[in-house]
Design a protein around this motif. Structure first.
Motif, PDB file in Angstrom:
ATOM      1  N   MET A  59      16.516   6.967  19.611  1.00 61.40           N
ATOM      2  CA  MET A  59      15.128   6.819  19.195  1.00 61.40           C
ATOM      3  C   MET A  59      14.759   7.962  18.244  1.00 61.40           C
ATOM      4  N   PRO A  60      13.783   7.743  17.378  1.00 59.66           N
ATOM      5  CA  PRO A  60      13.451   8.759  16.376  1.00 59.66           C
ATOM      6  C   PRO A  60      12.641   9.906  16.969  1.00 59.66           C
ATOM      7  N   ASP A  61      12.546  10.985  16.183  1.00 60.28           N
ATOM      8  CA  ASP A  61      11.670  12.080  16.576  1.00 60.28           C
ATOM      9  C   ASP A  61      10.226  11.590  16.641  1.00 60.28           C
ATOM     10  N   THR A  62       9.398  12.341  17.360  1.00 58.74           N
ATOM     11  CA  THR A  62       8.009  11.925  17.576  1.00 58.74           C
ATOM     12  C   THR A  62       7.060  12.725  16.702  1.00 58.74           C
ATOM     13  N   PRO A  63       6.352  12.095  15.763  1.00 55.58           N
ATOM     14  CA  PRO A  63       5.361  12.831  14.983  1.00 55.58           C
ATOM     15  C   PRO A  63       4.123  13.102  15.827  1.00 55.58           C
ATOM     16  N   VAL A  64       3.340  14.092  15.456  1.00 55.06           N
ATOM     17  CA  VAL A  64       2.126  14.415  16.209  1.00 55.06           C
ATOM     18  C   VAL A  64       1.186  13.220  16.243  1.00 55.06           C
ATOM     19  N   SER A  65       1.151  12.457  15.137  1.00 55.19           N
ATOM     20  CA  SER A  65       0.243  11.302  15.073  1.00 55.19           C
ATOM     21  C   SER A  65       0.585  10.228  16.096  1.00 55.19           C
ATOM     22  N   ALA A  66       1.824  10.270  16.626  1.00 55.04           N
ATOM     23  CA  ALA A  66       2.224   9.273  17.625  1.00 55.04           C
ATOM     24  C   ALA A  66       1.860   9.691  19.043  1.00 55.04           C
ATOM     25  N   LEU A  67       1.424  10.941  19.221  1.00 55.90           N
ATOM     26  CA  LEU A  67       0.987  11.395  20.542  1.00 55.90           C
ATOM     27  C   LEU A  67      -0.346  10.747  20.887  1.00 55.90           C
ATOM     28  N   ASP A  68      -0.639  10.673  22.192  1.00 49.35           N
ATOM     29  CA  ASP A  68      -1.953  10.141  22.548  1.00 49.35           C
ATOM     30  C   ASP A  68      -3.033  11.163  22.199  1.00 49.35           C
ATOM     31  N   ALA A  69      -4.271  10.740  22.226  1.00 52.11           N
ATOM     32  CA  ALA A  69      -5.383  11.580  21.760  1.00 52.11           C
ATOM     33  C   ALA A  69      -5.461  12.891  22.541  1.00 52.11           C
ATOM     34  N   ARG A  70      -5.208  12.839  23.857  1.00 48.32           N
ATOM     35  CA  ARG A  70      -5.288  14.053  24.666  1.00 48.32           C
ATOM     36  C   ARG A  70      -4.215  15.058  24.247  1.00 48.32           C
ATOM     37  N   GLN A  71      -3.001  14.537  24.023  1.00 46.69           N
ATOM     38  CA  GLN A  71      -1.915  15.428  23.625  1.00 46.69           C
ATOM     39  C   GLN A  71      -2.135  15.999  22.229  1.00 46.69           C
ATOM     40  N   GLN A  72      -2.695  15.201  21.339  1.00 46.69           N
ATOM     41  CA  GLN A  72      -3.001  15.712  20.003  1.00 46.69           C
ATOM     42  C   GLN A  72      -4.004  16.858  20.087  1.00 46.69           C
ATOM     43  N   LYS A  73      -4.966  16.727  20.992  1.00 46.02           N
ATOM     44  CA  LYS A  73      -5.958  17.779  21.185  1.00 46.02           C
ATOM     45  C   LYS A  73      -5.295  19.036  21.746  1.00 46.02           C
ATOM     46  N   LEU A  74      -4.375  18.841  22.702  1.00 47.32           N
ATOM     47  CA  LEU A  74      -3.652  19.981  23.262  1.00 47.32           C
ATOM     48  C   LEU A  74      -2.840  20.693  22.181  1.00 47.32           C
ATOM     49  N   ALA A  75      -2.205  19.907  21.307  1.00 50.04           N
ATOM     50  CA  ALA A  75      -1.407  20.497  20.227  1.00 50.04           C
ATOM     51  C   ALA A  75      -2.284  21.317  19.294  1.00 50.04           C
ATOM     52  N   ASP A  76      -3.451  20.799  18.973  1.00 48.07           N
ATOM     53  CA  ASP A  76      -4.361  21.532  18.091  1.00 48.07           C
ATOM     54  C   ASP A  76      -4.850  22.807  18.770  1.00 48.07           C
ATOM     55  N   ASN A  77      -5.142  22.719  20.063  1.00 46.44           N
ATOM     56  CA  ASN A  77      -5.567  23.907  20.809  1.00 46.44           C
ATOM     57  C   ASN A  77      -4.452  24.957  20.838  1.00 46.44           C
ATOM     58  N   ALA A  78      -3.209  24.492  20.979  1.00 54.08           N
ATOM     59  CA  ALA A  78      -2.076  25.412  21.000  1.00 54.08           C
ATOM     60  C   ALA A  78      -1.936  26.124  19.664  1.00 54.08           C
ATOM     61  N   ARG A  79      -2.144  25.401  18.574  1.00 56.72           N
ATOM     62  CA  ARG A  79      -2.060  26.016  17.250  1.00 56.72           C
ATOM     63  C   ARG A  79      -3.095  27.121  17.087  1.00 56.72           C
ATOM     64  N   VAL A  80      -4.324  26.831  17.505  1.00 61.16           N
ATOM     65  CA  VAL A  80      -5.402  27.833  17.418  1.00 61.16           C
ATOM     66  C   VAL A  80      -5.077  29.035  18.316  1.00 61.16           C
ATOM     67  N   ALA A  81      -4.559  28.758  19.511  1.00 60.45           N
ATOM     68  CA  ALA A  81      -4.213  29.839  20.443  1.00 60.45           C
ATOM     69  C   ALA A  81      -3.112  30.732  19.871  1.00 60.45           C
ATOM     70  N   LEU A  82      -2.180  30.125  19.169  1.00 59.70           N
ATOM     71  CA  LEU A  82      -1.099  30.911  18.553  1.00 59.70           C
ATOM     72  C   LEU A  82      -1.675  31.860  17.504  1.00 59.70           C
ATOM     73  N   GLU A  83      -2.607  31.373  16.716  1.00 62.22           N
ATOM     74  CA  GLU A  83      -3.242  32.215  15.707  1.00 62.22           C
ATOM     75  C   GLU A  83      -3.984  33.389  16.345  1.00 62.22           C
ATOM     76  N   ARG A  84      -4.511  33.158  17.535  1.00 57.48           N
ATOM     77  CA  ARG A  84      -5.290  34.193  18.225  1.00 57.48           C
ATOM     78  C   ARG A  84      -4.427  35.076  19.120  1.00 57.48           C
ATOM     79  N   GLY A  85      -3.147  34.745  19.219  1.00 51.63           N
ATOM     80  CA  GLY A  85      -2.242  35.570  20.013  1.00 51.63           C
ATOM     81  C   GLY A  85      -2.227  35.261  21.492  1.00 51.63           C
TER      82      GLY A  85
END
Length: 463
Positions: free
Chosen positions: A1-27
């Motif tokens: 099966m192919p790799d999973t793009p972020v757009s294929a995640l469900d809405a909750r997981q996409q939100k978690l991914a975005d939160n993780a990105r912001v958290a990484l920027e903030r350390g």
């Protein structure tokens, strides 16, 4: 099966991914690891999330100590590794993930992750893992070949070609690199043909959703704001690890994408001065390309100023100076390349053309004579020899070389027209007008607008 793009995640997981990105920027690294871990449990092939996880792991790694790394380093040579133990890919993948959580710099675990991802059909994840290995061991030729093959499997032959070239610059007879170069070249040609014919376009865009996804990806890549942010992150990594060549490379890439070429040149010189950058053929090639591009931009700006400004204002002088600097640098870079790789006959051909343009005819002839030994550059080298001998008024020698070049060409092409024109010119200089006209007529019958062939033919029949 192919790799999973972020757009294929469900809405909750996409939100978690975005939160993780912001958290990484903030350390907030613990939060990043918690969120990315949750997502990857159900979507292990989501590379975008895995990159966030690895960035947090690397930042947190210095505080974890080296005990686990040393322990796992001993284990990775044991037969439990994927491919030697009979473990299924999913289990091997999970084992590699666990090892990397304790030591993100573990090369054995990264290679196991790549092998398991390949078996699971996740080509982008394979590239991710092998790219991580490259950051740790940039001189590992076997890994570079494996990475090139992974890029090829992902449908990116241009990246595979780049890696094959990088290996061949330091190991010109490497059979694996030569095979990768051939395979990637064929794949690139086929891919280009499919896209130009529309076949690849229809295959890749089966529905409107796929088209939107590609458009969004393109916007993501070309966004100046995103590039600026990635550049700032790369500069921060350099500040933390000033001796890491790959971090400096990332800064160079960002500056290049933003068009800040003079700054990119300064940074790549910094990379070349680092222990890991000294003698790096790929880095040297990139440095030459950057310096050339920066000088080309300078010439373009000087040309624009010369068009709009009065000649007495000095714009014409600036243009001439910029053009001379660019020509001198190209010639110097070509000479350095030949000195470093004397068996690269294509490089000798390019140097010969530059020397001929600079009026250094004897030096050019010497390079063309070597380049003529390479089947790929033989016709161009014979043509260069013909032009060089003609410049020295040795027209009989010019005719001999150009006749050889003509004999090696089949149907009419731009290259053959150029050869026939030079041959006709040399014959004309020898007073052999009828023979010269035969060459010019051959061009005229195919392309009446080639250079001044029309004028020559008209003048001939007028007399």
């Amino acid at each position: 099966m192919p790799d999973t793009p972020v757009s294929a995640l469900d809405a909750r997981q996409q939100k978690l991914a975005d939160n993780a990105r912001v958290a990484l920027e903030r350390g907030n690294l613990d939060y990043v690891l918690e969120m990315t871990g949750q997502i990857l449990k159900t979507a292990p092939g989501c590379v975008a999330v895995r990159r966030l996880q690895r960035a947090a792991q690397l930042k947190q790694a210095p505080g974890r100590g080296g005990m686990f790394s040393r322990a796992f380093g001993r284990v990775t040579v044991a037969p439990f590794l994927f491919g030697a133990s009979g473990k299924d890919p999913a289990q091997a993948f999970a084992a590699a993930e666990k090892a990397l959580a304790g030591d993100p710099g573990n090369v054995g675990a990264l290679k196991q992750l790549a092998a398991a991802a390949e078996a699971l059909g996740w080509p982008e994840t394979v590239v991710f893992a092998l790219e991580a290995v490259r950051e740790i061991t940039p001189g590992d030729a076997a890994n570079l070949i494996a990475l090139g093959e992974a890029w090829l499997a992902w449908g990116r032959p241009q990246e595979a070609l780049r890696l094959a070239d990088e290996v061949l610059r330091t190991r010109p007879v490497d059979a694996a690199a030569q095979k990768l170069m051939r395979t990637a070249s064929i794949a690139q040609t086929m891919t280009k043909g499919k896209w130009e014919s529309g076949e690849g376009f229809r295959t890749k865009l089966k529905d409107e959703a796929a088209a939107v996804s590609l458009e969004q990806a393109a916007k993501h890549v070309t966004s100046a704001d995103m590039t600026e942010r990635l550049l700032e992150e790369a500069q921060a990594r350099v500040a933390a690890e000033p001796g890491n060549v790959n971090h400096v490379r990332a800064v160079v890439g960002g500056l290049r994408q933003l068009g800040r070429l003079d700054e990119a040149v300064a940074w790549i010189e910094r990379a070349q001065a680092l222990p890991g950058g000294q003698g790096d053929a790929g880095l040297a090639k990139e440095a030459t390309e950057l310096r050339t591009k920066a000088l080309e931009v300078r010439v373009q700006r000087a040309a624009a100023a010369a068009e709009t400004g009065a000649p007495e204002g000095g714009a014409d002088g600036e243009l001439a100076a910029a053009q001379a600097e660019l020509q001198a640098f190209r010639l110097s870079a070509a000479q350095a390349l030949v000195e470093r790789y004397p068996n690269d006959l294509a490089a000798r051909q390019e140097l010969g053309e530059m020397l001929l343009a600079a009026g250094r005819v004897d030096a050019a002839i010497a390079q063309f004579q070597q380049a003529a030994k390479n089947p790929a550059t033989r016709v161009a080298a014979l043509t260069g020899l013909g032009k060089g001998f003609a410049a020295k008024k040795l027209h009989d020698l010019a005719v001999a070389q150009l006749t050889l070049a003509k004999a090696e060409l089949g149907e009419m092409s731009e290259q053959k027209k150029a050869v026939l024109y030079e041959l006709g010119t040399a014959l004309e200089a020898m007073g052999k007008r009828e023979e010269a006209m035969a060459e010019f007529k051959a061009i005229y019958s195919e392309d009446i607008g080639f250079r001044d062939v029309l004028d020559k033919i008209n003048a001939y029949y007028a007399n």
